[in-house]
Design a protein around this motif. Structure first.
Motif, PDB file in Angstrom:
ATOM      1  N   ALA A  67      12.395  36.502  35.873  1.00 54.88           N
ATOM      2  CA  ALA A  67      12.501  36.770  37.311  1.00 54.88           C
ATOM      3  C   ALA A  67      13.914  36.477  37.817  1.00 54.88           C
ATOM      4  CB  ALA A  67      11.473  35.936  38.073  1.00 54.88           C
ATOM      5  N   VAL A  68      14.484  35.359  37.382  1.00 56.77           N
ATOM      6  CA  VAL A  68      15.848  35.032  37.800  1.00 56.77           C
ATOM      7  C   VAL A  68      16.841  36.024  37.189  1.00 56.77           C
ATOM      8  CG1 VAL A  68      17.671  33.288  37.745  1.00 56.77           C
ATOM      9  CG2 VAL A  68      15.291  32.596  38.108  1.00 56.77           C
ATOM     10  N   ALA A  69      16.641  36.376  35.928  1.00 58.88           N
ATOM     11  CA  ALA A  69      17.567  37.288  35.250  1.00 58.88           C
ATOM     12  C   ALA A  69      17.541  38.669  35.878  1.00 58.88           C
ATOM     13  CB  ALA A  69      17.211  37.376  33.766  1.00 58.88           C
ATOM     14  N   GLU A  70      16.393  39.102  36.365  1.00 57.76           N
ATOM     15  CA  GLU A  70      16.290  40.442  36.945  1.00 57.76           C
ATOM     16  C   GLU A  70      16.778  40.488  38.388  1.00 57.76           C
ATOM     17  OE1 GLU A  70      12.605  42.224  34.258  1.00 57.76           O
ATOM     18  OE2 GLU A  70      12.224  41.563  36.314  1.00 57.76           O
ATOM     19  N   THR A  71      16.658  39.375  39.117  1.00 61.37           N
ATOM     20  CA  THR A  71      17.125  39.366  40.515  1.00 61.37           C
ATOM     21  C   THR A  71      18.534  38.805  40.649  1.00 61.37           C
ATOM     22  OG1 THR A  71      16.183  37.152  40.885  1.00 61.37           O
ATOM     23  CG2 THR A  71      14.769  39.079  41.368  1.00 61.37           C
ATOM     24  N   LEU A  72      18.915  37.964  39.656  1.00 69.94           N
ATOM     25  CA  LEU A  72      20.187  37.236  39.715  1.00 69.94           C
ATOM     26  C   LEU A  72      20.330  36.512  41.056  1.00 69.94           C
ATOM     27  CD1 LEU A  72      22.637  39.744  37.960  1.00 69.94           C
ATOM     28  CD2 LEU A  72      21.555  37.691  37.015  1.00 69.94           C
ATOM     29  N   HIS A  73      19.202  35.962  41.487  1.00 69.95           N
ATOM     30  CA  HIS A  73      19.183  35.243  42.766  1.00 69.95           C
ATOM     31  C   HIS A  73      17.987  34.291  42.737  1.00 69.95           C
ATOM     32  CE1 HIS A  73      19.193  34.429  47.073  1.00 69.95           C
ATOM     33  NE2 HIS A  73      20.380  35.047  47.152  1.00 69.95           N
ATOM     34  N   PHE A  74      18.250  32.990  42.835  1.00 70.55           N
ATOM     35  CA  PHE A  74      17.168  32.023  42.675  1.00 70.55           C
ATOM     36  C   PHE A  74      16.150  32.098  43.815  1.00 70.55           C
ATOM     37  CE2 PHE A  74      19.834  30.316  39.407  1.00 70.55           C
ATOM     38  CZ  PHE A  74      18.974  29.623  38.560  1.00 70.55           C
ATOM     39  N   ASN A  75      16.625  32.310  45.044  1.00 73.33           N
ATOM     40  CA  ASN A  75      15.694  32.379  46.164  1.00 73.33           C
ATOM     41  C   ASN A  75      14.769  33.594  46.051  1.00 73.33           C
ATOM     42  OD1 ASN A  75      16.415  30.016  47.499  1.00 73.33           O
ATOM     43  ND2 ASN A  75      18.088  31.010  48.637  1.00 73.33           N
ATOM     44  N   ALA A 135      14.040  35.247  43.341  1.00 75.05           N
ATOM     45  CA  ALA A 135      13.159  35.048  42.185  1.00 75.05           C
ATOM     46  C   ALA A 135      12.007  34.110  42.545  1.00 75.05           C
ATOM     47  CB  ALA A 135      13.949  34.486  41.008  1.00 75.05           C
ATOM     48  N   ALA A 136      12.309  33.061  43.323  1.00 70.82           N
ATOM     49  CA  ALA A 136      11.261  32.130  43.733  1.00 70.82           C
ATOM     50  C   ALA A 136      10.233  32.833  44.617  1.00 70.82           C
ATOM     51  CB  ALA A 136      11.883  30.945  44.476  1.00 70.82           C
ATOM     52  N   GLU A 137      10.706  33.725  45.492  1.00 68.15           N
ATOM     53  CA  GLU A 137       9.773  34.483  46.334  1.00 68.15           C
ATOM     54  C   GLU A 137       8.870  35.370  45.477  1.00 68.15           C
ATOM     55  OE1 GLU A 137      12.156  36.592  49.113  1.00 68.15           O
ATOM     56  OE2 GLU A 137      12.770  34.795  50.233  1.00 68.15           O
ATOM     57  N   ARG A 138       9.464  36.022  44.478  1.00 70.26           N
ATOM     58  CA  ARG A 138       8.667  36.882  43.591  1.00 70.26           C
ATOM     59  C   ARG A 138       7.600  36.063  42.871  1.00 70.26           C
ATOM     60  NH1 ARG A 138      11.060  40.017  38.307  1.00 70.26           N
ATOM     61  NH2 ARG A 138      12.365  41.090  39.869  1.00 70.26           N
ATOM     62  N   LEU A 139       7.953  34.839  42.494  1.00 71.13           N
ATOM     63  CA  LEU A 139       7.029  33.991  41.726  1.00 71.13           C
ATOM     64  C   LEU A 139       6.108  33.178  42.622  1.00 71.13           C
ATOM     65  CD1 LEU A 139       9.654  32.717  39.132  1.00 71.13           C
ATOM     66  CD2 LEU A 139       7.781  34.309  38.662  1.00 71.13           C
ATOM     67  N   HIS A 140       6.287  33.290  43.947  1.00 71.12           N
ATOM     68  CA  HIS A 140       5.467  32.548  44.905  1.00 71.12           C
ATOM     69  C   HIS A 140       5.582  31.045  44.670  1.00 71.12           C
ATOM     70  CE1 HIS A 140       3.731  36.394  46.084  1.00 71.12           C
ATOM     71  NE2 HIS A 140       3.421  36.619  44.803  1.00 71.12           N
ATOM     72  N   MET A 141       6.836  30.591  44.578  1.00 71.36           N
ATOM     73  CA  MET A 141       7.102  29.165  44.400  1.00 71.36           C
ATOM     74  C   MET A 141       8.359  28.805  45.171  1.00 71.36           C
ATOM     75  SD  MET A 141       8.541  29.144  40.450  1.00 71.36           S
ATOM     76  CE  MET A 141       8.749  27.360  40.419  1.00 71.36           C
ATOM     77  N   ALA A 142       8.586  27.518  45.292  1.00 73.84           N
ATOM     78  CA  ALA A 142       9.797  27.065  45.975  1.00 73.84           C
ATOM     79  C   ALA A 142      11.003  27.188  45.045  1.00 73.84           C
ATOM     80  CB  ALA A 142       9.622  25.625  46.442  1.00 73.84           C
ATOM     81  N   GLN A 143      12.197  27.256  45.655  1.00 77.46           N
ATOM     82  CA  GLN A 143      13.406  27.445  44.855  1.00 77.46           C
ATOM     83  C   GLN A 143      13.807  26.220  44.033  1.00 77.46           C
ATOM     84  OE1 GLN A 143      16.778  26.122  45.811  1.00 77.46           O
ATOM     85  NE2 GLN A 143      17.465  26.850  43.781  1.00 77.46           N
ATOM     86  N   PRO A 144      13.720  24.994  44.577  1.00 74.87           N
ATOM     87  CA  PRO A 144      14.146  23.838  43.759  1.00 74.87           C
ATOM     88  C   PRO A 144      13.374  23.678  42.448  1.00 74.87           C
ATOM     89  CG  PRO A 144      14.079  23.236  46.070  1.00 74.87           C
ATOM     90  CD  PRO A 144      13.465  24.601  45.988  1.00 74.87           C
TER      91      PRO A 144
END
Length: 302
Positions: A12-20, A22-31
């Motif tokens: 998810a992070v590799a495909e978005t190259l954006h932690f926030n 990617a966190a939204e896609r995974l339904h989790m918090a960024q930290p």
């Protein structure tokens, strides 16, 4: 071992190259996602992302791992899907054993229909006598058998009748009784018979003996043949007469004729059953699906 959850988070992070994002896609918090990626890098022993305040980029190691992670996740998803199909009886492999089923068009159509609706099921087909099929089913070398009545006790096997047909007498075309529309079974008491050996099909063999006994005689078996098609050929060659399933007349040549028999015997003796058999002690969803399909298509014989 790396958990699949970490692989999905990395992808998810590799495909978005954006932690926030990617966190939204995974339904989790960024930290927690950032912590998970650092833990993954620690387990692998390589930096997977170059991070700045403005951007996230894959390192060469990260790009290589992305390919591996995608392959692993794709393989896992396919493995899960395959497992579900097997559990549902939609995928798998079946070994079928059978006597000559060429004359049974309805059975062949039912098998064709099953194959068309279950393209992921693979088949191995083996022609065998009833005795050989019983042994194969008991030993787990076959999943389903199409056979005559075994005659022997088979506690681990279950049988259902698929088709039922009358017993006819096969006569050489030049035989004096060949011109009769119906042949009295008692008229065959002095004839030599051609039959398959009892050891290859005890139930079928014993039924024919009992049928003749109901007409007052024990047949004199002059010749034996392993396959019923060979029995027909020997009858055509004049070696004797034979009691056979009526369906074999469809493939008989001009040198042999099939005639109905008249016998004062119970109906079960005057007819032959084609059975489907399987080992109920061995679990197989795809086997059960085929058995159900055939019984539903052909119906249980009365």
């Amino acid at each position: 071992m790396i958990e699949t959850r970490l692989l999905r988070q990395f992808v998810a992070v590799a495909e978005t190259l954006h932690f926030n994002r990617a966190a939204e896609r995974l339904h989790m918090a960024q930290p927690p996602l950032s912590q998970a990626i650092r833990r993954l890098e620690g387990e692998i022993g390589a930096t997977l992302f170059e991070r700045t305040n403005r951007s996230v980029a894959l390192t060469p190691a990260g790009a290589a791992f992305l390919e591996s992670a995608r392959r692993i996740l794709d393989a896992l998803e396919e493995g899960v899907a395959h497992t579900r199909r097997v559990a549902q009886g939609m995928d798998g492999h079946l070994t079928l054993t059978f006597i000559n089923i060429a004359p049974y068009a309805s059975l062949l159509r039912a098998l064709r229909d099953f194959r068309s609706t279950h393209p992921a099921v693979a088949f191995t087909l083996q022609e065998a006598t009833t005795h050989e099929q019983v042994q194969a089913l008991e030993a787990g070398r076959a999943d389903i058998g199409f056979m005559r009545t075994p005659g022997a006790t088979t506690p681990s096997l279950r049988f259902e009748t698929l088709l039922r047909e009358p017993i006819h007498v096969a006569l050489p075309a030049a035989h004096p009784l060949a011109g009769n529309a119906v042949v009295a079974l008692s008229a065959l008491k002095d004839e030599p018979f051609v039959a398959s050996p009892r050891r290859l099909g005890q139930g079928f063999h014993d039924q024919l003996i009992q049928l003749c006994q109901s007409a007052g005689f024990v047949p004199r078996v002059a010749q034996e043949a392993r396959q019923l098609q060979t029995v027909v050929a020997l009858v055509a060659a004049g070696f004797g007469v034979a009691l056979l399933p009526a369906s074999l007349a469809q493939t008989a040549g001009a040198d042999v004729v099939f005639r109905p028999i008249a016998a004062d015997a119970p109906a079960p003796l005057r007819h032959l059953d084609l059975l489907i058999g399987w080992n109920f002690e061995r679990a197989s969803p795809v086997r059960d699906r085929l058995v159900d399909a055939l019984l539903q298509s052909l119906g249980r014989a009365d």
